[in-house]
Structures are given as structure tokens and as C-alpha cells.
Design an enzyme around this catalytic site. Sequence first.
Site, PDB file in Angstrom:
ATOM      1  CG  ASN A 214     -46.195  41.230  46.699  1.00 24.00           C
ATOM      2  OD1 ASN A 214     -45.341  40.589  46.110  1.00 24.00           O
ATOM      3  ND2 ASN A 214     -47.254  40.648  47.250  1.00 24.00           N
ATOM      4  CE  LYS A 293     -60.002  52.037  32.437  1.00 18.77           C
ATOM      5  NZ  LYS A 293     -59.672  52.714  31.205  1.00 18.77           N
ATOM      6  CE  LYS A 347     -48.016  34.418  59.898  1.00 19.74           C
ATOM      7  NZ  LYS A 347     -48.255  34.839  58.521  1.00 19.74           N
TER       8      LYS A 347
END
Length: 403
Positions: A214, A293, A347
Site C-alpha cells: 500500500n 518469477k 482491539k
Amino acid sequence: MCSWKKGKRILFCITGGIAAYKMPEVVHALVKEGNSVRVLLTKAAEKFVTPFLFATLTGEQVFREEDFLNDITGPSIPHISLAAWADLLVVAPCTANSLKIIARGESHVLLGALFLASPQRGLLFPSMNTHMWEHPQTFLSALECVKLGHKVVEPAEGPLACGTVGKGRMQDNSHVLEEIWRALSPVKDFVGKKVLVTAGPTWEYLDPVRFLSNPSSGRMGYALAREAWYRGAEVTLLSGPVCEGNPYGLRHISVVSAEEMRVQMQSLREEYDILFMAAAVGDYRFQEKLLHKIKRGNRDVLELSLVRNPDLLAEAGAQKKEDQVLVGFAAETEELFKNARQKLLEKKLDYIVANVVGGPESAFGSSRNSVTVIDGAGREYPFAGTKAFVATSILDLLASQRS
Ligand code: CTP
């Protein structure tokens, strides 16, 4: 810019070492940030750099040895007036001779008289040939300076101007600046606290050339780590792959994947008083991590399976020690407050820092941030500005609720 980094009065003393040539940049950076800087040059320093240079950079009078001898009457006696003026005394570079003068309280030169006249303790950056640094006399001087309350920042290792390689190099300018900010930090409310910060993205590899990640830059976590360090904390930064270099003064642990971050978290977590979990940890990894790969071949569609990563924050919440403070982050594209509150509860966090992803206020990749901190009682505290400013605001909030 952090508001507390400006408006300070810094007396920057330069003594006769070759590293004097690097100091204009440091002085310029301090002035640019909005501080008043006065420079004191010893006689030997003037062999390397000129008063004119620093007068131009600072817009202030430069103080020289001859001022000490010429002007010893009236309210402008240099060592007395400078000592009263300064918020911080810096000596960079600090030669072996200057270290000894400060250690012994000698007052036959302007630098020594200034230190005797000042209520402030100094920030000293010794820089010299390796043998000089390792000489017992220098060790005694440094020790004496520390006993007097001065901070002696040890020189770095590397090639020296005299041709040798070893300890004695002036610290990098960026390190000198970080030490100055730490010395100037208006609050020291994290002294004695151990702070762990996770930052950056994780990379979940598929094969040797591809990964899932990200756009987190790590800047929010780095800013929190830095601000906590300025305020006196002992800080460990556990970071995924980011462009920021090795942060000076912090313990820095680099990891790549969520699984690696988890291993570190498990061994570190217990020791810390405050945990800031700012990392954008990947929620999934590839079921299979391939050794070679993947070739494109003739495939139009490539199907890959993902498996869930452990939730490090939830694990930290479930095993939280008494008195440990746990701060999570929530990156949301919709229903920011609802989702953030849910994460706070589920949490078992003390605080959650909620921020929007996407749009002009997006946290990802930007140097600015706009967040709302929600505390355990459900109260909301919005902060917006540079990430350094937001970090300061978050630490202020934690400190105010602790006391
Ligand atoms: N987090 C974590 N481990 C994960 C995922 C997230 O420790 N595997 C932490 C992050 O560091 C952050 C908080 O959990 O402090 C929230 O992360 P976020 O990505 O906003 O949410 P998620 O918990 O992953 O939930 P969702 O993806 O459903 O929004």
C-alpha cells in the site's frame, strides 16, 4: 514545521576544527526555522570561517575573541550579555582544547568565560583526530563536562580530514540539528518512558519480483517516534520498507512483511510503556510465496489466493500489560468514526487515531494529516497540520491525560 522549533535564542560557538566549514548550513537551517542565532568564533575558528559569513547568515553581530578583550565595561560585556541572552549554548565543532577549557571552567578566553557566566548547560559536539579523541586527557575533559551537566555528543566514525579513519568525525549536520531540537524541546514529559512505534507499509511477496503493498510513506509513525524522542523518550521504530533513512537517535528495526513485524512485536511489546501502531500492515499475504518469477505465458487471467495475516494491534490489545498505553490507527474511506470506534473497542485500545484515506486530506503519502483522536471514554480530539504538528498534538493529549 513544528511551532516549538521557532523563536528560540541559540548561541552557536564554533571552535577551531576543520568541521567548522560545515556549520554555516546548520546555522542557516536554525535561522530558516525562525530562530535567532548568534555566533561566537574562537580565534582558531577564524582560520577556517569568517565572521562576515555568519553575520550575513544570521543578521546578528558575530562575537570574536577580540570583543572579549576590548569591551569589558557596561551592560554589553560579551560573555555576560550573551550568557543572559541564550536559551541554548551549542559548541560545534568542539576541539579538544575547548572541551578542556569548558571542563576546567577556564575563563581566559571568551568561550570559557561565557560558560562560567551562563546558567545554561551546553550541547557539545567534539570533533578531532582519533588519537586525540581517545587520549585519556580528552576522556577526562569529556567526563568532567558531563558531570557539570553538559551534553557531550560523541563524534562519529569514518574518514577524517587528517587522513586517518576512526572515531572523531563531526556528527552529520542533520544529527547536530536533531540534538539541538531535542535540547530545545519545551517539554520533557516522556523522560523515562519507552515508546514503540510501528510505521510504514508491509510488503507481502508473491515471487522474487512482485509484492502486495500500500502507499504508506511511514511519515506519521516517523514523526511520532521523533517527537517522542525530542520529549525524552527512549524510542524504538519498527518499520516496514520506506524511503526515510536510518533515523538518528532511535533504535531502528527494519522489516518487510507483516509476519516479520509480528515476530519483532512479540519479542519487544512487553518492554514498552506506550505503543503507537501506525504501520499500514497488510491484511493478507499470498497463500503461496514462489521461489521463481511467475512467467506471463499465454494467460489472460491469473488467479491467486490470499490468506489472512495476523492482526498485530489486536494481539497487542489482547495481551496488554497494566499501565501500557496502546494507540491504534484507523485508515478509512467511509464511515470514519463508526469504524474507528469499532476498532477502538474490538482491539481493546486506549486511543485510536482516525484518518480518511483519499481526497485532499488523505494521510497516505502526504506530509500533512488531518486526524481525529478518540480516547477510551469516546471523546474526540481533531488535529490537522503537518505530520510533525499532529504528532506533537497526539503526544500532548496523552501527556495531559496521564497527569
Ligand atoms: N493492524 C495491525 N495488523 C494488521 C492490520 C492492521 O496491527 N494485520 C493495525 C494497524 O497498524 C492500525 C490498525 O490495526 O493501527 C487499523 O488498521 P486498518 O488498516 O485501519 O484496519 P484493519 O484492522 O486492517 O481493518 P479493515 O481493513 O477492516 O479496515
